[in-house]
Design a protein around this motif. Structure first.
Motif, PDB file in Angstrom:
ATOM      1  N   ARG A  98      -0.183  -1.345  -6.960  1.00 13.34           N
ATOM      2  CA  ARG A  98       1.221  -1.134  -7.292  1.00 13.34           C
ATOM      3  C   ARG A  98       2.085  -2.287  -6.793  1.00 13.34           C
ATOM      4  NH1 ARG A  98       3.254   4.499  -6.008  1.00 13.34           N
ATOM      5  NH2 ARG A  98       4.576   3.984  -7.767  1.00 13.34           N
ATOM      6  N   HIS A 109       0.851  -1.201   0.000  1.00 13.98           N
ATOM      7  CA  HIS A 109       0.000   0.000   0.000  1.00 13.98           C
ATOM      8  C   HIS A 109       0.881   1.243   0.000  1.00 13.98           C
ATOM      9  CE1 HIS A 109      -4.007  -1.792   0.482  1.00 13.98           C
ATOM     10  NE2 HIS A 109      -3.335  -2.766   1.070  1.00 13.98           N
ATOM     11  N   PRO A 110       1.661   1.444  -1.080  1.00 11.57           N
ATOM     12  CA  PRO A 110       2.521   2.624  -1.143  1.00 11.57           C
ATOM     13  C   PRO A 110       1.713   3.861  -1.510  1.00 11.57           C
ATOM     14  CG  PRO A 110       2.662   1.430  -3.183  1.00 11.57           C
ATOM     15  CD  PRO A 110       1.775   0.619  -2.268  1.00 11.57           C
ATOM     16  N   PRO A 111       2.328   5.035  -1.388  1.00 11.32           N
ATOM     17  CA  PRO A 111       1.646   6.246  -1.858  1.00 11.32           C
ATOM     18  C   PRO A 111       1.364   6.139  -3.356  1.00 11.32           C
ATOM     19  CG  PRO A 111       3.660   6.780  -0.651  1.00 11.32           C
ATOM     20  CD  PRO A 111       3.647   5.295  -0.849  1.00 11.32           C
ATOM     21  N   GLY A 112       0.376   6.849  -3.806  1.00 10.16           N
ATOM     22  CA  GLY A 112       0.045   6.845  -5.227  1.00 10.16           C
ATOM     23  C   GLY A 112      -1.317   6.264  -5.485  1.00 10.16           C
ATOM     24  N   ASP A 137       2.760  -2.290 -11.933  1.00  6.86           N
ATOM     25  CA  ASP A 137       1.433  -1.874 -11.486  1.00  6.86           C
ATOM     26  C   ASP A 137       0.412  -2.655 -12.305  1.00  6.86           C
ATOM     27  OD1 ASP A 137       2.853  -0.014 -10.022  1.00  6.86           O
ATOM     28  OD2 ASP A 137       2.016   1.735 -11.028  1.00  6.86           O
ATOM     29  N   LYS A 172      -4.541   3.958  -5.905  1.00  2.70           N
ATOM     30  CA  LYS A 172      -5.084   2.985  -4.959  1.00  2.70           C
ATOM     31  C   LYS A 172      -5.998   1.990  -5.651  1.00  2.70           C
ATOM     32  CE  LYS A 172      -3.613   5.115  -1.188  1.00  2.70           C
ATOM     33  NZ  LYS A 172      -2.232   4.896  -0.949  1.00  2.70           N
TER      34      LYS A 172
END
Length: 171
Positions: free
Chosen positions: A114, A92-95, A164, A97
Motif C-alpha cells: 500500500r 506497513h499500514p493495516p490492510g 496500492d 500485506k
C-alpha cells in the motif's frame, strides 16, 4: 479554463505530468544529490525545497528516488542504472500485506503493497515485505508490478501517483 483532472495540462492526468517532470529531473542530473552524512545536508535539503516550490508531488517522488539511491549506497549495492527512477515503498499500514517467500533459493513477493508513491512512474523500487524471519528489503523492477488505480484518492497530491501495487510472485 483549467482541465478537470487537475493536471495543469489539457487532457493529461496529473500523475503523467509529474512523471514526465520526474524523469526529466533524473535524466538532467538534478537528483544527483549529496548522500546523507556527507556533510552537505543543507545542499540536499535545498534541492528538495526547490523542487517543492515547483511541484510538491515532484518533490515527493524526488525524495523517494534520492532515499533509494542513499539506501543502495549505504548497503554497498550497485548504483542505479542511469535514467532509472526509484521509489522506496516501506509503509506497513493495516490492510492487505506484501509477503516474501524463498523457494529454491529465490525470493518471490506476493500480495499488495500500500501507499506506493510513483507506482506508475518509477522504474524500480526498494520494497519492504513480511518474510518468515521478519521484514526484509527487496529491490524490484517495476515492469512486473500491477498498480491498482483509484486506491488512494490523494486530493492535492494526485501527481505523486501513490497507489496500492499488487505483486504476483514477483522475483
Amino acid at each position: 479554463m483549467a482541465p478537470e483532472d487537475g493536471s495543469g495540462q489539457r487532457g493529461a492526468p496529473a500523475w503523467q505530468v509529474t512523471a514526465q517532470a520526474f524523469g526529466e529531473a533524473v535524466d538532467s542530473g538534478r537528483l544527483d544529490l549529496p548522500l546523507p552524512g556527507s556533510g552537505r545536508t543543507r545542499e540536499r535539503w535545498a534541492a528538495f525545497a526547490d523542487l517543492a516550490a515547483e511541484d510538491l508531488s515532484l518533490a515527493r517522488l524526488a525524495e523517494g528516488h534520492a532515499d533509494a539511491v542513499a539506501i543502495l549506497a549505504e548497503l554497498d549495492g550497485p548504483p542505479p542504472v542511469p535514467g532509472s527512477r526509484w521509489g522506496v515503498w516501506a509503509a506497513h499500514p493495516p490492510g492487505p500485506k506484501l509477503e516474501a517467500g524463498c523457494h529454491d533459493g529465490e525470493w518471490r513477493l506476493r500480495g499488495t503493497k500500500r501507499y506506493c508513491s510513483g507506482a506508475r512512474s518509477c522504474t524500480h523500487a526498494l520494497v519492504t515485505a513480511a518474510a518468515p524471519d521478519g521484514k526484509r528489503l527487496f529491490a524490484v523492477p517495476a515492469g512486473m508490478l500491477a498498480p491498482v488505480p483509484g486506491t488512494w484518492p490523494a486530493t492535492g497530491m494526485t501527481g505523486s501517483d501513490t497507489l496500492d501495487v499488487d505483486f504476483d510472485e514477483v522475483p
